[in-house]
Design a protein around this motif. Structure first.
Motif, short mmCIF file in Angstrom:
data_model
loop_
_atom_site.label_atom_id
_atom_site.label_comp_id
_atom_site.label_asym_id
_atom_site.label_seq_id
_atom_site.Cartn_x
_atom_site.Cartn_y
_atom_site.Cartn_z
N UNK A 33 -2.20 3.85 39.37
CA UNK A 33 -0.85 3.34 39.63
C UNK A 33 0.09 3.44 38.43
N UNK A 34 -0.30 2.99 37.23
CA UNK A 34 0.62 3.13 36.11
C UNK A 34 0.97 4.59 35.79
N UNK A 35 -0.01 5.48 35.94
CA UNK A 35 0.26 6.90 35.68
C UNK A 35 1.21 7.49 36.72
N UNK A 36 1.05 7.10 37.96
CA UNK A 36 1.95 7.58 39.01
C UNK A 36 3.36 7.03 38.81
N UNK A 37 3.46 5.75 38.47
CA UNK A 37 4.77 5.16 38.22
C UNK A 37 5.44 5.81 37.02
N UNK A 38 4.65 6.14 36.00
CA UNK A 38 5.20 6.86 34.83
C UNK A 38 5.86 8.16 35.27
N UNK A 39 5.18 8.91 36.12
CA UNK A 39 5.73 10.19 36.58
C UNK A 39 6.94 9.99 37.49
N UNK A 40 6.90 8.97 38.33
CA UNK A 40 8.05 8.69 39.19
C UNK A 40 9.27 8.26 38.38
N UNK A 41 9.04 7.66 37.22
CA UNK A 41 10.15 7.20 36.38
C UNK A 41 10.83 8.34 35.63
N UNK A 42 10.17 9.47 35.52
CA UNK A 42 10.71 10.59 34.73
C UNK A 42 11.82 11.35 35.43
N UNK A 43 11.81 11.38 36.77
CA UNK A 43 12.78 12.17 37.53
C UNK A 43 13.28 11.36 38.72
N UNK A 72 4.90 0.29 50.92
CA UNK A 72 4.83 -1.00 51.63
C UNK A 72 5.27 -2.17 50.75
N UNK A 73 5.10 -2.04 49.44
CA UNK A 73 5.54 -3.08 48.50
C UNK A 73 7.01 -2.94 48.11
N UNK A 74 7.67 -1.88 48.58
CA UNK A 74 9.07 -1.67 48.25
C UNK A 74 9.28 -1.11 46.85
N UNK A 75 8.25 -0.46 46.30
CA UNK A 75 8.30 0.11 44.95
C UNK A 75 8.84 1.54 45.00
N UNK A 76 8.54 2.24 46.09
CA UNK A 76 8.87 3.66 46.24
C UNK A 76 9.52 3.90 47.59
N UNK A 77 10.50 4.79 47.60
CA UNK A 77 11.07 5.31 48.85
C UNK A 77 10.47 6.67 49.12
N UNK A 78 10.18 6.93 50.37
CA UNK A 78 9.63 8.22 50.81
C UNK A 78 10.68 8.88 51.70
N UNK A 79 11.03 10.12 51.35
CA UNK A 79 11.99 10.87 52.15
C UNK A 79 11.30 12.11 52.70
N UNK A 80 11.33 12.24 54.03
CA UNK A 80 10.73 13.41 54.70
C UNK A 80 11.87 14.29 55.18
N UNK A 81 11.83 15.56 54.76
CA UNK A 81 12.85 16.51 55.15
C UNK A 81 12.36 17.32 56.35
N UNK A 92 11.61 6.08 42.95
CA UNK A 92 11.50 4.65 42.69
C UNK A 92 12.68 3.91 43.32
N UNK A 93 12.40 2.78 43.88
CA UNK A 93 13.45 1.87 44.34
C UNK A 93 13.92 1.05 43.13
N UNK A 94 14.89 0.19 43.34
CA UNK A 94 15.32 -0.71 42.27
C UNK A 94 14.14 -1.58 41.83
N UNK A 95 13.38 -2.07 42.80
CA UNK A 95 12.20 -2.89 42.49
C UNK A 95 11.20 -2.09 41.66
N UNK A 96 11.02 -0.82 41.99
CA UNK A 96 10.12 0.04 41.23
C UNK A 96 10.63 0.30 39.83
N UNK A 97 11.94 0.51 39.71
CA UNK A 97 12.54 0.76 38.39
C UNK A 97 12.38 -0.45 37.48
N UNK A 98 12.28 -1.64 38.05
CA UNK A 98 12.07 -2.85 37.25
C UNK A 98 10.70 -2.87 36.58
N UNK A 99 9.80 -2.00 37.00
CA UNK A 99 8.47 -1.89 36.37
C UNK A 99 8.49 -1.03 35.11
#
Length: 120
Positions: A33-43, A72-81, A92-99
């Motif tokens: 989880x911390x490694x995934x959040x690190x990558x999500x925070x980069x872009x 489900x925790x509201x940390x990440x938004x998923x967009x399907x094209x 990341x959502x705002x809640x995710x960015x707070x991490x």
């Protein structure tokens, strides 16, 4: 050097409401989880395969489970094209960015103690 007893704070300074740390551990407390959040925070947005690669080769099933948990925790938004093949992006959502400050503090602590460990 200060003794551990001198460093201790009253419990309510560390955790104002009992259960808060348990909830944070539920979100951040596994290997990936911390490694995934690190990558999500980069872009602003990241694709599944990119997350898998950048996080160090996490198993696709594990990655799917973590992303579903984050969603489900509201940390990440998923967009399907609606394309062929389907394209899915995560952000990341705002809640995710707070991490992010928590991850930065973890990195700071790790750098301080990892450097000390490797210089011994």
């Amino acid at each position: 050097m200060k003794q551990a007893s001198q460093l201790r704070q009253p419990a309510n300074i560390v955790e104002p409401i009992e259960g808060c740390i348990s909830y944070a551990v539920k979100v951040l407390g596994d290997k990936w989880s911390p490694l995934l959040l690190r990558e999500l925070a980069k872009k602003p947005t990241v694709r599944f395969c990119e997350l898998q690669e950048k996080a160090g080769g996490v198993n696709p099933r594990t990655l799917s489970e973590r992303l579903a948990k984050f969603e489900s925790e509201g940390i990440v938004d998923k967009t399907i094209f609606p394309e062929m093949p389907p394209r899915v992006e995560y952000s990341l959502t705002q809640k995710g960015a707070e991490l992010i400050p928590i991850l930065q503090q973890m990195a700071h602590w790790g750098q301080k103690h990892y450097s000390a460990k490797t210089s011994q």
